[in-house]
Design a protein around this motif. Structure first.
Motif, PDB file in Angstrom:
ATOM      1  N   TRP A 199      38.530  12.971 -19.007  1.00  0.00           N
ATOM      2  CA  TRP A 199      37.399  13.723 -19.556  1.00  0.00           C
ATOM      3  C   TRP A 199      36.959  14.757 -18.541  1.00  0.00           C
ATOM      4  O   TRP A 199      36.642  14.389 -17.417  1.00  0.00           O
ATOM      5  CB  TRP A 199      36.251  12.754 -19.870  1.00  0.00           C
ATOM      6  N   GLN A 200      36.987  16.019 -18.917  1.00  0.00           N
ATOM      7  CA  GLN A 200      36.376  17.035 -18.068  1.00  0.00           C
ATOM      8  C   GLN A 200      34.959  17.279 -18.550  1.00  0.00           C
ATOM      9  O   GLN A 200      34.716  17.781 -19.641  1.00  0.00           O
ATOM     10  CB  GLN A 200      37.172  18.349 -18.078  1.00  0.00           C
ATOM     11  N   VAL A 201      34.016  16.891 -17.695  1.00  0.00           N
ATOM     12  CA  VAL A 201      32.596  16.969 -18.019  1.00  0.00           C
ATOM     13  C   VAL A 201      32.141  18.431 -17.996  1.00  0.00           C
ATOM     14  O   VAL A 201      32.524  19.190 -17.118  1.00  0.00           O
ATOM     15  CB  VAL A 201      31.783  16.191 -16.961  1.00  0.00           C
ATOM     16  N   ARG A 202      31.319  18.800 -18.938  1.00  0.00           N
ATOM     17  CA  ARG A 202      30.796  20.162 -18.944  1.00  0.00           C
ATOM     18  C   ARG A 202      29.329  20.128 -19.348  1.00  0.00           C
ATOM     19  O   ARG A 202      28.932  19.323 -20.183  1.00  0.00           O
ATOM     20  CB  ARG A 202      31.586  21.007 -19.950  1.00  0.00           C
ATOM     21  N   VAL A 203      28.543  21.003 -18.740  1.00  0.00           N
ATOM     22  CA  VAL A 203      27.168  21.169 -19.205  1.00  0.00           C
ATOM     23  C   VAL A 203      27.052  22.526 -19.883  1.00  0.00           C
ATOM     24  O   VAL A 203      27.851  23.426 -19.630  1.00  0.00           O
ATOM     25  CB  VAL A 203      26.117  21.066 -18.066  1.00  0.00           C
ATOM     26  N   SER A 204      26.060  22.664 -20.741  1.00  0.00           N
ATOM     27  CA  SER A 204      25.868  23.914 -21.481  1.00  0.00           C
ATOM     28  C   SER A 204      24.538  24.541 -21.096  1.00  0.00           C
ATOM     29  O   SER A 204      23.480  23.965 -21.317  1.00  0.00           O
ATOM     30  CB  SER A 204      25.880  23.615 -22.980  1.00  0.00           C
ATOM     31  N   THR A 205      24.621  25.746 -20.513  1.00  0.00           N
ATOM     32  CA  THR A 205      23.389  26.449 -20.145  1.00  0.00           C
ATOM     33  C   THR A 205      23.064  27.551 -21.149  1.00  0.00           C
ATOM     34  O   THR A 205      22.064  28.229 -21.033  1.00  0.00           O
ATOM     35  CB  THR A 205      23.557  27.121 -18.765  1.00  0.00           C
ATOM     36  N   ASP A 206      23.917  27.714 -22.124  1.00  0.00           N
ATOM     37  CA  ASP A 206      23.864  28.866 -23.009  1.00  0.00           C
ATOM     38  C   ASP A 206      22.892  28.632 -24.171  1.00  0.00           C
ATOM     39  O   ASP A 206      23.078  27.706 -24.958  1.00  0.00           O
ATOM     40  CB  ASP A 206      25.289  29.081 -23.543  1.00  0.00           C
ATOM     41  N   PRO A 207      21.855  29.447 -24.291  1.00  0.00           N
ATOM     42  CA  PRO A 207      20.899  29.257 -25.398  1.00  0.00           C
ATOM     43  C   PRO A 207      21.568  29.367 -26.773  1.00  0.00           C
ATOM     44  O   PRO A 207      21.106  28.747 -27.734  1.00  0.00           O
ATOM     45  CB  PRO A 207      19.897  30.397 -25.214  1.00  0.00           C
ATOM     46  N   ALA A 208      22.665  30.117 -26.868  1.00  0.00           N
ATOM     47  CA  ALA A 208      23.347  30.241 -28.169  1.00  0.00           C
ATOM     48  C   ALA A 208      23.931  28.897 -28.604  1.00  0.00           C
ATOM     49  O   ALA A 208      23.947  28.562 -29.784  1.00  0.00           O
ATOM     50  CB  ALA A 208      24.457  31.293 -28.083  1.00  0.00           C
ATOM     51  N   GLU A 209      24.400  28.132 -27.627  1.00  0.00           N
ATOM     52  CA  GLU A 209      24.913  26.795 -27.975  1.00  0.00           C
ATOM     53  C   GLU A 209      23.766  25.888 -28.397  1.00  0.00           C
ATOM     54  O   GLU A 209      23.888  25.115 -29.354  1.00  0.00           O
ATOM     55  CB  GLU A 209      25.650  26.179 -26.784  1.00  0.00           C
TER      56      GLU A 209
ATOM     57  N   GLU B  22      18.501  20.453 -13.912  1.00  0.00           N
ATOM     58  CA  GLU B  22      18.244  19.275 -14.731  1.00  0.00           C
ATOM     59  C   GLU B  22      19.426  18.946 -15.636  1.00  0.00           C
ATOM     60  O   GLU B  22      19.656  17.789 -15.970  1.00  0.00           O
ATOM     61  CB  GLU B  22      17.002  19.508 -15.579  1.00  0.00           C
ATOM     62  N   LEU B  23      20.156  19.988 -16.044  1.00  0.00           N
ATOM     63  CA  LEU B  23      21.343  19.737 -16.866  1.00  0.00           C
ATOM     64  C   LEU B  23      22.359  18.904 -16.093  1.00  0.00           C
ATOM     65  O   LEU B  23      23.025  18.033 -16.643  1.00  0.00           O
ATOM     66  CB  LEU B  23      21.993  21.054 -17.284  1.00  0.00           C
ATOM     67  N   LEU B  24      22.463  19.182 -14.810  1.00  0.00           N
ATOM     68  CA  LEU B  24      23.398  18.410 -13.990  1.00  0.00           C
ATOM     69  C   LEU B  24      22.919  16.978 -13.823  1.00  0.00           C
ATOM     70  O   LEU B  24      23.713  16.037 -13.856  1.00  0.00           O
ATOM     71  CB  LEU B  24      23.575  19.064 -12.623  1.00  0.00           C
ATOM     72  N   ALA B  25      21.620  16.818 -13.657  1.00  0.00           N
ATOM     73  CA  ALA B  25      21.081  15.456 -13.544  1.00  0.00           C
ATOM     74  C   ALA B  25      21.348  14.698 -14.842  1.00  0.00           C
ATOM     75  O   ALA B  25      21.735  13.527 -14.837  1.00  0.00           O
ATOM     76  CB  ALA B  25      19.583  15.508 -13.246  1.00  0.00           C
ATOM     77  N   GLU B  26      21.158  15.400 -15.970  1.00  0.00           N
ATOM     78  CA  GLU B  26      21.419  14.763 -17.264  1.00  0.00           C
ATOM     79  C   GLU B  26      22.905  14.414 -17.399  1.00  0.00           C
ATOM     80  O   GLU B  26      23.271  13.343 -17.902  1.00  0.00           O
ATOM     81  CB  GLU B  26      20.995  15.696 -18.400  1.00  0.00           C
ATOM     82  N   ALA B  27      23.776  15.319 -16.926  1.00  0.00           N
ATOM     83  CA  ALA B  27      25.218  15.033 -16.966  1.00  0.00           C
ATOM     84  C   ALA B  27      25.534  13.805 -16.125  1.00  0.00           C
ATOM     85  O   ALA B  27      26.362  12.970 -16.505  1.00  0.00           O
ATOM     86  CB  ALA B  27      26.011  16.239 -16.479  1.00  0.00           C
ATOM     87  N   GLY B  28      24.861  13.697 -14.976  1.00  0.00           N
ATOM     88  CA  GLY B  28      25.059  12.515 -14.124  1.00  0.00           C
ATOM     89  C   GLY B  28      24.689  11.244 -14.868  1.00  0.00           C
ATOM     90  O   GLY B  28      25.416  10.242 -14.830  1.00  0.00           O
ATOM     91  N   ASP B  29      23.564  11.291 -15.584  1.00  0.00           N
ATOM     92  CA  ASP B  29      23.158  10.127 -16.382  1.00  0.00           C
ATOM     93  C   ASP B  29      24.164   9.849 -17.499  1.00  0.00           C
ATOM     94  O   ASP B  29      24.470   8.694 -17.808  1.00  0.00           O
ATOM     95  CB  ASP B  29      21.769  10.355 -17.003  1.00  0.00           C
TER      96      ASP B  29
END
Ligand SMILES: Cc1cc2nc3c(=O)[nH]c(=O)nc-3n(C[C@H](O)[C@H](O)[C@H](O)COP(=O)(O)O)c2cc1C
Lengths: 317, 422
Positions: free
Chosen positions: A94-104, A118-125
């Motif tokens: 699994w390649q983990v990815r976070v989304s910073t894009d408001p369009a997504e 915070e997105l990274l912290a959430e990805a960690g969780d």
């Protein structure tokens, strides 16, 4: 010791035949794994499904789709990836990815994206939840004990009781522990905010030259596998170094970077796997740098140890 | 031409229909089991393969249920893998409208439709309560009464996305607010086939308005006919014809060399399916209270069921008893009339074996259901994994073909075409 070789595919084809041909080339050439790029709102198929679609038709190559932790359910991620491991018989990652894009965010319709930090912290969780769910069944939980009429030993199936700021997940998983125990978790890492904080097994880094690759390796803890990303062909600048030249020149570059830096391997970003398997792989094999692993289990291919089950160990302690 | 029968193969599920104690019972999770059953179904020219879903392991009396099969794969992922080992078979998966989101799920279903060449189907279920919510971000957020409001708007939203041909969409309704590019071009079926499995008035209405087929639990012929009429009569007000909604109950069958042989086998299977422990657990599901002190070989309890639908003793399984008191009265009367123990009674009242006999007899019965307005076809639920449909494909399918009520080859390329849906 052999260097590890992977390819990153960004294709947008909805034709199963295209993916089957690409995966077949990687499989036949003995590549360690292929990653499948993805993001919400892009023109292109769901990456976990592309990996599942080619899984029964390949035998050795690891299948590592990108899946996003922002806006999605860690429970669904965990069961989908565990299932990819079942259908590939131990080749899932699994390649983990976070989304910073408001369009997504607007497509998912749930909330505005959080700040990157915070997105990274959430990805960690999310990784923590996904991993706990993978462990939530011990390997020998299914007992089929006709004497007592019990199919499972419920003491070997565990609630994960995760509680965090963005989600709480009770568990256990609905999928028995996958063949690898813990499928391989990978992340693209441009800096310590990723490699120091995310519990991944493999980091894709983007050094500019051999010396820079060496600096990356020194900064990442030795238990992690470090793959240098190289974009092969093309003139649009990317976050990774771009290579244009002959296969022999690329083999020279790989040999030089590998010898100087101590990276574990390379992930070549290509549009067609044949660009790697046609001339480069034979050249690297001729030089004795790349020897395809005989095992089909992705963790073993990468030299990651057997995945210890946190609940089993806790139970025995 | 007589009406054609629809056939589907249900992968053995996580209830006591599945007999795991039989020495022939294989793995419930290895991909080889899924591949085997799917290939068997395709060899038998079935319309589709069917997978159920439950988003939390079942619990009874607050403990993880351990007497039946536990654990199964993620629906979308395993169906996509099955597309690699089959060519014509429809791939139907149960997915919960409460705990999935439209953009993501519509994209996955459209991807499945592309990667399978037009074979995707979605069985829309709602959640029977908040129990599943503990595994998800929003918890048990949805009031039971709103489950079909969300499901209907979910389906409408998914269809808007599918119709966008990968382009820009904007959806705003009471449940969803979605803007942006869908990114998946029109898939071979345009809209993956939609099945629905709720049984309440709201569930039936949702099916009449939105779905292509119903997975029903009405398998006794009179009951099936009543259900069939009830649902088909709802179609006119949505401007739909009767054959635009297929009714497909889940059923089991047992074959024998003679009818007596089949009856004997059926009884043997029922005893395997209902152990003494399972008998008590199934009785508790109606009584809705702890009956662990009762003897399965003894008489039924004389206390009445507990009527608390918000806190049921079984969690993670859809409610099966709309009127607990009436059903309990009926069960007691039957047990007294025939002097049945708890286990005998449960064996008699909970089975779905309506098709027992020689292959010729079973073919005749199945056909009678379809030709006399009880259903449009069947989702066959085998009791053995993965070889449980071998005998049906080898011995019953040829007889249905001889009668001219089942295909002798796939005529369409998509599931929609094979089902005769527009
Ligand atoms: C034959 C049948 C099969 C069902 N299968 C599932 C299933 O696999 N997963 C699930 O979560 N719910 C399943 N359900 C539950 C229903 O879809 C629905 O969510 C539930 O019955 C509540 O709706 P209702 O009040 O309209 O019946 C099934 C229901 C029926 C009748």
């Amino acid at each position: 010791m052999t260097l590890h070789l992977a390819v990153a595919l960004t294709g947008d084809s909805f034709d199963a035949g295209h993916w089957i041909r690409q995966a077949g080339l990687a499989d036949d050439a003995g590549l360690d794994f292929m990653t499948f790029e993805d993001r919400f709102g892009r023109y292109g198929p769901d990456a976990v499904q592309v990996a599942a679609r080619v899984a029964p038709l390949t035998r050795h190559v690891g299948l590592v789709p990108v899946a996003t932790t922002t806006h999605t359910e860690p429970f669904h991620l965990s069961t989908a990836l565990a299932t990819l491991d079942w259908v590939s018989r131990g080749r899932a990652g699994w390649q983990v990815r976070v989304s910073t894009d408001p369009a997504e965010a607007a497509l998912l319709g749930r909330r505005e994206p959080l700040p990157a930090e915070e997105l990274l912290a959430e990805a960690g969780d999310a990784i923590e939840v996904v991993r706990r769910l993978w462990d939530s069944w011990e390997d020998d939980a299914i007992i089929r004990d006709t004497a007592t009429g019990r199919y499972i030993d419920r003491d070997r199936v565990h609630y994960i009781d995760f509680e965090g700021p963005h989600f709480s997940v009770k568990g256990p998983s609905i999928v028995p522990r996958p063949p690898q125990g813990q499928p391989v978790v990978a992340a693209l890492a441009h800096g310590p905010q990723v490699w120091d904080r995310l519990d991944a097994d493999v980091f894709f880094v983007t050094p500019s030259d051999a010396g820079d690759a060496a600096r990356h390796v020194r900064r990442i803890v030795p238990e992690k596998k470090v793959f240098a990303d190289l974009t092969v062909g093309g003139h649009v600048p990317t976050d990774a170094a771009t290579f244009n030249g002959t296969p022999v020149q690329l083999a020279d570059l790989i040999q030089n970077w590998w010898t100087v830096s101590g990276v574990d391997g390379f992930r070549l970003r290509v549009t067609d796997v044949a660009d790697v398997t046609g001339a480069l792989v034979p050249e690297l094999r001729r030089r004795g740098l790349f020897q395809p692993s005989a095992t089909p289990v992705l963790r073993e291919r990468l030299g990651l140890g057997p995945a210890v089950n946190r609940y089993q160990e806790a139970g025995r302690a | 031409m007589p009406k054609q029968i629809i056939l589907a193969a249900h992968f053995p599920g996580v209830n006591n229909t599945t007999v795991w104690s039989d020495p022939r019972a294989g793995s419930q999770i290895d991909f080889s089991s899924f591949e085997y059953l799917a290939k068997t179904a395709e060899r038998g020219l079935f319309d589709f393969f069917f997978l159920a879903e439950g988003l939390r392991l079942r619990e009874q009396r607050g403990l993880i249920h351990d007497l039946d099969v536990v654990g199964r794969p993620d629906t979308i992922t395993v169906l996509t893998a099955l597309a690699a080992v089959t060519e014509h078979l429809g791939l139907a998966g149960t997915l919960n409208a409460t705990y999935h989101e439209p953009y993501e799920l519509a994209r996955q279903l459209a991807t499945l439709d592309h990667l399978s060449g037009g074979r995707a189907a979605w069985n829309v279920v709602t959640s029977p309560g908040a129990f599943f919510g503990a595994n998800f971000r929003r918890g048990g957020f949805l009031d039971h009464a709103d489950r079909y409001v969300r499901a209907a708007e979910f389906i409408a939203t998914a269809r808007t996305l599918w119709d966008s041909d990968g382009g820009d969409v904007a959806v705003g309704n009471s449940q969803f607010d979605i803007r942006g590019r869908f990114g998946v071009p029109r898939s071979p079926q345009g809209h993956p086939v939609i099945l629905q499995a709720g049984d309440s008035d709201g569930g039936r209405e949702l099916a009449a308005e939105h779905s292509d087929a119903i997975f029903s639990r009405h398998h006794r012929i009179d009951d099936a006919r009543r259900f069939y009429r009830d649902v088909k009569d709802r179609l006119a007000k949505y401007g739909r014809t009767e054959d635009s909604l297929k009714i497909i109950p889940g059923v089991s069958y047992v074959l024998g060399d003679s009818d007596a042989d089949a009856q004997e086998k059926a009884h043997h299977i029922r005893r395997l399916q209902v152990s003494p422990q399972t008998a008590i657990l199934l009785l508790e599901q109606l009584w809705n209270t702890d009956l662990s002190g009762y003897d399965a070989e003894g008489p039924l309890p004389d206390i009445d069921p507990v009527l608390d639908e918000d806190d049921t003793i079984i969690k993670g399984r859809a409610g099966m008893y709309p009127d607990r008191l009436a059903t309990a009265r009926d069960w007691r009367a039957r047990a007294e009339a025939k002097n049945l123990s708890i286990r005998d009674l449960i064996i008699e009242v909970t089975g779905r074996q309506n098709f027992i006999g020689t292959p010729a007899r079973v073919a005749e019965l199945l056909n009678e259901y379809v030709q006399t307005g009880a259903c449009d076809g069947f989702i066959l639920v085998p009791h053995l994994t993965p070889a449980g449909l071998d005998d049906f494909v080898d011995r019953v399918v040829p007889l249905l073909q001889e009668r001219g009520v089942f295909r002798t080859g796939y005529s369409g390329t998509t599931l929609r075409e094979n089902l005769g849906l527009a």
